[in-house]
Design a protein around this motif. Structure first.
Motif, PDB file in Angstrom:
ATOM      1  N   VAL A   1       0.997  -1.816   0.351  1.00 57.64           N
ATOM      2  CA  VAL A   1       0.079   0.140   0.073  1.00 57.64           C
ATOM      3  C   VAL A   1       0.840   1.489   0.168  1.00 57.64           C
ATOM      4  CG1 VAL A   1      -1.753  -1.235   1.127  1.00 57.64           C
ATOM      5  CG2 VAL A   1      -0.448   0.074   2.496  1.00 57.64           C
ATOM      6  N   ARG A   2       1.757   1.807   0.346  1.00 54.32           N
ATOM      7  CA  ARG A   2       2.602   1.993   0.483  1.00 54.32           C
ATOM      8  C   ARG A   2       3.950   2.529  -1.150  1.00 54.32           C
ATOM      9  NH1 ARG A   2       6.917   1.063   4.218  1.00 54.32           N
ATOM     10  NH2 ARG A   2       5.414  -1.029   5.322  1.00 54.32           N
ATOM     11  N   LEU A   3       3.867   1.352  -1.823  1.00 54.69           N
ATOM     12  CA  LEU A   3       4.674   1.051  -3.259  1.00 54.69           C
ATOM     13  C   LEU A   3       3.113   1.654  -4.137  1.00 54.69           C
ATOM     14  CD1 LEU A   3       6.412  -1.824  -2.141  1.00 54.69           C
ATOM     15  CD2 LEU A   3       7.399  -0.012  -3.209  1.00 54.69           C
ATOM     16  N   ILE A   4       2.162   1.472  -4.270  1.00 58.29           N
ATOM     17  CA  ILE A   4       0.830   1.410  -4.790  1.00 58.29           C
ATOM     18  C   ILE A   4       1.040   2.641  -5.894  1.00 58.29           C
ATOM     19  CG2 ILE A   4      -0.708   1.945  -3.757  1.00 58.29           C
ATOM     20  CD1 ILE A   4      -0.312  -0.220  -6.400  1.00 58.29           C
ATOM     21  N   LYS A   5       2.190   3.835  -4.830  1.00 54.78           N
ATOM     22  CA  LYS A   5       1.400   5.210  -5.807  1.00 54.78           C
ATOM     23  C   LYS A   5       2.699   5.375  -6.953  1.00 54.78           C
ATOM     24  CE  LYS A   5       5.392   6.299  -2.245  1.00 54.78           C
ATOM     25  NZ  LYS A   5       5.755   7.434  -1.780  1.00 54.78           N
ATOM     26  N   PHE A   6       3.211   3.786  -6.640  1.00 57.71           N
ATOM     27  CA  PHE A   6       3.787   4.103  -8.117  1.00 57.71           C
ATOM     28  C   PHE A   6       3.864   3.020  -9.102  1.00 57.71           C
ATOM     29  CE2 PHE A   6       7.227   4.582  -4.747  1.00 57.71           C
ATOM     30  CZ  PHE A   6       7.901   5.684  -5.352  1.00 57.71           C
ATOM     31  N   LYS A   7       2.233   3.075  -9.213  1.00 56.30           N
ATOM     32  CA  LYS A   7       1.367   2.133 -10.205  1.00 56.30           C
ATOM     33  C   LYS A   7       2.364   2.062 -11.694  1.00 56.30           C
ATOM     34  CE  LYS A   7      -3.049   0.087 -11.096  1.00 56.30           C
ATOM     35  NZ  LYS A   7      -4.508   0.962 -10.908  1.00 56.30           N
ATOM     36  N   GLN A   8       2.142   3.236 -11.934  1.00 60.87           N
ATOM     37  CA  GLN A   8       2.471   3.003 -13.899  1.00 60.87           C
ATOM     38  C   GLN A   8       3.848   2.919 -13.654  1.00 60.87           C
ATOM     39  OE1 GLN A   8       2.545   7.213 -14.951  1.00 60.87           O
ATOM     40  NE2 GLN A   8       3.255   5.814 -17.057  1.00 60.87           N
ATOM     41  N   GLU A   9       5.265   3.129 -12.504  1.00 61.69           N
ATOM     42  CA  GLU A   9       6.814   2.499 -12.998  1.00 61.69           C
ATOM     43  C   GLU A   9       6.348   0.825 -12.895  1.00 61.69           C
ATOM     44  OE1 GLU A   9       4.747   4.950 -11.172  1.00 61.69           O
ATOM     45  OE2 GLU A   9       6.305   7.031 -11.876  1.00 61.69           O
ATOM     46  N   LEU A  10       5.643   0.664 -11.920  1.00 53.07           N
ATOM     47  CA  LEU A  10       5.527  -1.269 -11.253  1.00 53.07           C
ATOM     48  C   LEU A  10       4.612  -1.994 -12.375  1.00 53.07           C
ATOM     49  CD1 LEU A  10       4.957  -0.581  -7.818  1.00 53.07           C
ATOM     50  CD2 LEU A  10       6.562  -0.837  -8.632  1.00 53.07           C
ATOM     51  N   GLU A  11       3.876  -1.405 -13.601  1.00 53.42           N
ATOM     52  CA  GLU A  11       2.874  -2.425 -14.180  1.00 53.42           C
ATOM     53  C   GLU A  11       3.926  -2.884 -15.231  1.00 53.42           C
ATOM     54  OE1 GLU A  11      -0.835  -3.748 -15.576  1.00 53.42           O
ATOM     55  OE2 GLU A  11      -0.454  -1.619 -14.052  1.00 53.42           O
TER      56      GLU A  11
END
Length: 365
Positions: free
Chosen positions: A322-332
């Protein structure tokens, strides 16, 4: 050391290395113990008052700092109760960037309410999840916002005695029982060991799956539950890893090398699981509740790229996700997977535990 990519299986940097430092802190522990004991005495003698509310309140907490499994226990209670009652969860919202009372909504992030409440909100969007440093102030606000609430779960509030919960669930880690611990900062206890007497339910968490009746009985004798208390034993049940953005299932087996990324208090059980289920793993560890930055993300990608195995993935916890999901686009496009966990009751006692909880709510007056 953070930033160095090395296999974690053969390494064992354990707590004994820290013990000399903790011994030096012993005098501070005595001062801390005195302060806590005086505070508890004031509550016991009603010099400080505890407020009760006219609805069932279930408190989940512990006596020590660090991970005893409070979040998985709160989630278990939510799953157990949400289809039968209108429930709400109230947390402090540790390390959030806001202050005061807040009720989670569609646009809420972990920075607004903290990682653990955000985890609850993401997994159970129909359940009211709120935060507030002062529970005694936050509860009336929560009931104003959700007047149909039938019961409230207080997350990590055992030591916050300004609110008197109707049912106290106390957790203690099998590998670090409160009976064998010592006061902060030379130990991990933030409350008096004798405070366990205030609990209605004691759950010994993170027990080995193969725990037998003799081990169970030995711990029961050591804890010495009082006549009004019931004691349970639970282990960690690991679910199927899922991709952080696409929710697709992943596989961890003996052919896969894993980069473990965590910012939690106690990753030791997860490391043991990886020892048993992966080919090998590498660790990128951060402090508990760490707020991930773009630099952290880039470091994670560099370390993952440096793993030469053909089958590899990045694994993290639900709290970290939940603290990493702000980088959703990068993590896709990266194979970063989340490993869900839940408490599994030993000795076939989950139904008995559920019955204690539901009976408390149904018979509340």
């Amino acid at each position: 050391m953070k930033g160095i990519l090395v296999p974690s299986k053969p390494m064992n940097f354990n707590i004994p290395l820290l013990r000399p430092i903790r011994i030096l802190l012993f005098p501070f522990s005595l001062v801390y113990a005195l302060v806590v004991k005086v505070r508890n005495w004031c509550f016991d003698k009603k010099i400080f008052t505890s407020t009760s509310f006219n609805l069932p309140i279930i408190c989940v907490g512990n006596l020590a700092v660090g991970g005893t499994g409070k979040s998985p226990m709160v989630e278990l209670l939510i799953r157990m109760l949400k289809d039968r009652y209108a429930i709400a969860v109230l947390s402090r919202g540790y390390k959030r960037k806001t202050r005061g009372y807040a009720l989670a909504g569609e646009s809420t992030t972990a920075l607004d309410i903290g990682d653990e409440p955000m985890q609850f909100h993401s997994k159970f969007p129909d359940v009211a999840v709120a935060v507030g440093e002062e529970r005694i102030v936050a509860i009336p606000q929560l009931l104003h916002d959700r007047p149909g609430t039938r019961a409230i779960i207080l997350d990590d509030a055992f030591q916050h005695r300004a609110v008197k919960a109707g049912l106290n669930v106390l957790l203690t880690d099998y590998s670090n029982l409160f009976t064998r611990d010592w006061w902060l900062p030379s130990g991990d206890l933030r409350d008096a060991p004798s405070s366990y007497r205030r609990a209605d339910i004691i759950v010994v968490t993170k027990c080995p799956e193969a725990m037998d009746e003799d081990q169970r009985r030995a711990i029961e004798i050591e804890i010495d539950p009082k006549p009004h208390q019931q004691i349970f034993f639970s282990t960690i049940s690991y679910g199927t890893p899922y991709h952080i953005t696409r929710q697709t299932a992943g596989v961890v087996n003996e052919e896969v090398e894993v980069l473990l990324v965590t910012g939690i208090a106690n990753p030791a059980p997860l490391k043991r699981w990886l020892n048993e289920h992966s080919r090998t793993y590498y660790e990128l560890a951060y402090s508990d509740h760490h707020i991930f930055t773009i630099d952290d993300l880039q470091a994670m990608i560099r370390r993952f790229t440096g793993i030469t195995a053909g089958k590899k993935l990045i694994l993290t916890t639900e709290k970290d996700a939940v603290r990493l999901i702000k980088f959703k686009q990068e993590l896709e496009d990266w194979p970063i997977y989340v490993l869900p966990i839940s408490p599994g009751f030993l000795f076939g006692e989950e139904d008995r535990f559920a019955n204690v909880i539901t009976t408390f709510i149904n018979e509340f007056k």
